[in-house]
Design an enzyme around this catalytic site. Sequence first.
Site, short mmCIF file in Angstrom:
data_model
loop_
_atom_site.label_atom_id
_atom_site.label_comp_id
_atom_site.label_asym_id
_atom_site.label_seq_id
_atom_site.Cartn_x
_atom_site.Cartn_y
_atom_site.Cartn_z
N GLU A 235 0.88 -1.18 0.00
CA GLU A 235 0.00 0.00 0.00
C GLU A 235 0.91 1.22 0.00
OE1 GLU A 235 -3.20 -0.24 -0.13
OE2 GLU A 235 -3.48 -2.35 0.35
N CYS B 216 -1.88 9.08 3.65
CA CYS B 216 -1.79 8.69 2.24
C CYS B 216 -3.03 9.13 1.50
CB CYS B 216 -1.62 7.18 2.14
SG CYS B 216 -2.81 6.29 3.13
P1 NDP Z 1 8.70 4.63 4.36
O1 NDP Z 1 8.53 3.96 3.05
O2 NDP Z 1 9.84 5.53 4.54
O3 NDP Z 1 8.82 3.53 5.52
C1 NDP Z 1 7.86 2.52 5.69
C2 NDP Z 1 8.51 1.33 6.38
O4 NDP Z 1 9.48 0.74 5.52
C3 NDP Z 1 9.24 1.68 7.65
O5 NDP Z 1 9.03 0.67 8.62
C4 NDP Z 1 10.69 1.71 7.20
O6 NDP Z 1 11.62 1.51 8.23
C5 NDP Z 1 10.69 0.56 6.23
N1 NDP Z 1 11.80 0.57 5.27
C6 NDP Z 1 12.56 1.62 4.84
N2 NDP Z 1 13.48 1.21 3.95
C7 NDP Z 1 13.34 -0.13 3.81
C8 NDP Z 1 13.99 -1.12 3.05
N3 NDP Z 1 15.01 -0.84 2.23
N4 NDP Z 1 13.57 -2.40 3.14
C9 NDP Z 1 12.55 -2.73 3.95
N5 NDP Z 1 11.90 -1.83 4.72
C10 NDP Z 1 12.27 -0.54 4.64
O7 NDP Z 1 7.30 5.37 4.65
P2 NDP Z 1 6.88 6.25 5.90
O8 NDP Z 1 6.98 5.46 7.16
O9 NDP Z 1 7.58 7.55 5.84
O10 NDP Z 1 5.32 6.44 5.61
C11 NDP Z 1 4.82 7.40 4.77
C12 NDP Z 1 4.45 6.82 3.42
O11 NDP Z 1 3.53 5.76 3.57
C13 NDP Z 1 3.75 7.81 2.49
O12 NDP Z 1 4.28 7.71 1.20
C14 NDP Z 1 2.30 7.36 2.53
O13 NDP Z 1 1.56 7.75 1.40
C15 NDP Z 1 2.44 5.89 2.66
N6 NDP Z 1 1.24 5.29 3.25
C16 NDP Z 1 0.37 4.60 2.44
C17 NDP Z 1 -0.81 4.08 2.95
C18 NDP Z 1 -1.77 3.30 2.09
O14 NDP Z 1 -2.64 2.61 2.64
N7 NDP Z 1 -1.68 3.37 0.77
C19 NDP Z 1 -1.20 4.30 4.36
C20 NDP Z 1 -0.21 5.03 5.10
C21 NDP Z 1 0.96 5.50 4.56
P3 NDP Z 1 12.31 2.78 8.98
O15 NDP Z 1 11.26 3.38 9.82
O16 NDP Z 1 13.39 2.18 9.76
O17 NDP Z 1 12.80 3.70 7.90
#
Ligand code: NDP
Length: 488
Positions: free
Chosen positions: A246, A280
């Site tokens: 998502e 999002c």
């Molecule tokens: P990120 O993509 O930065 O992080 C999401 C998760 O992925 C975190 O737990 C992060 O860990 C982890 N992560 C980062 N890099 C990697 C990697 N290389 N491999 C595996 N896992 C990794 O998103 P945000 O947390 O900043 O959230 C905001 C985003 O989420 C926005 O783009 C928003 O639109 C989207 N979103 C979408 C939703 C939907 O239902 N469509 C709902 C809510 C949000 P760490 O914290 O350690 O960086």
Amino acid sequence: MNGEDLFTLKTIVSTNPSHPQEVIGRVARADTDAAERSIVVAAQALADWRATAPEERAAFLFRAAEKMREQRLTLAAWEVLEAGKPWREADADVCEAIDYLNYYGQEMLRLAAPRQLGDYPGEVNTYCYQPRGIAVVIAPWNFPLAILTGMTAAALVAGNTVIMKPAEQTSVIAAQLMEIFRGVGLPPGVLAYLPGIGEEVGEYLVGHPRTNVIAFTGSLAVGLHINESAAKTGASQHGIKKIIAELGGKNAIIVDDDADLDEAVLGTVQSAFGYAGQKCSACSRVIVLEHVYEQFLSRLIEATRSLSVGPAEQPHTRVPPLIDEEAHQRVRAAIDTAKREGRVVLEMEAPIEGHFVGPVIVTDVSPQSVTAQEEIFGPVLAVLKVRDFDEALSVALGTRYALTGGLFSRSPAHIERARQEFRVGNLYLNRKITGALVGRQPFGGLGLSGMGSKAGGADYLLQFLEARVVTENTLRRGFAPKQEGNHG
Ligand code: NDP
């Protein structure tokens, strides 16, 4: 992990976005060795958990929902402090988490009964589901309890063992969730809480040959990266990884020339600036027909001015801080770009302490500009003027994302056209475009906004399951059931 608390030398320090000096908690920072252990533990626990009756698995979810309800205000308080969510939205997030537990529990009961296919003499065909195996859940910080709970609960109740990797910023809330699952007696090994750095442990788990399913919610960039790395099939791998992702949005609301402007202004302000635009589903483009453009814009500016920007714990706050300093810098850079690409007609003041950015409204940007195309994830709204409804639809659909969308209109013909042609995952007519409810508005996007079935909807659980068909020829010949004393 496996019923034990593990301690690490390095820790993640979680702070309050409204008051960055305030430490909310320190959690262990797992490394790749710990991630490997979590996989070993999940693999060991899988056979028993898979064999546990679906009704029993669902009962754990129902009990967790009950516990969460008991702790509703406490959990909301953690969200106010750790995620910077204003009270109402924090409470809504906790309620959504409770809904996910109950909904996926019920869904598993629905799917659990084996189905008999057709009615053929001498043959019985049964269709049933089995879990995929080891599930890795990687969650964002913006709905810190609901999204993590939803993905985890779905994976668990389907019979997978689960490794839960929360966003760094909200690791303490995730620890509360782990405590709730422990408190309801989930067998050790079935669920691991693995706080750590996404690029380190997330990356490791995604690439691991034993991982069977990855449920990810987060940014487009990370989602695409996960999709690519998970597609590589190692020599020792026994299955192809299933990805549920998502991702982001660049959501638009169309304001028609006969719209009720009272409603349109209110719906746009709530959708664009609630939780400082860090959803999002948030509205980041409002597309207004030229006939009502000036009137709508002046009322939008005044309504936005009335919002109170401040610390999340203040009951009157509508626009809280951004999650951290990195987000603050990213959104400030986006505002600089908006100033170059268009005309900023409102830039509200914000407190200095904390990662605050006041609401910004920008006009005169081209639909193809960076401001109108890239997800900003902050309180920045672009207002675009169009000649007619055709152009409005074409601008609304002119991005790579297709998550949510909205229309304010009193024209039945335009409402019908929007139903048919405004192809986004979740379309809202004459209301705000945020705040989807489990079961009532199953949620998820099209285009680059994600892949997979809608969270909180009837197809969601199927992604954590795989189907098996067993065909038995019941016209047995030449043998009989073994009986006492019959050694033939
Ligand atoms: P990120 O993509 O930065 O992080 C999401 C998760 O992925 C975190 O737990 C992060 O860990 C982890 N992560 C980062 N890099 C990697 C990697 N290389 N491999 C595996 N896992 C990794 O998103 P945000 O947390 O900043 O959230 C905001 C985003 O989420 C926005 O783009 C928003 O639109 C989207 N979103 C979408 C939703 C939907 O239902 N469509 C709902 C809510 C949000 P760490 O914290 O350690 O960086």
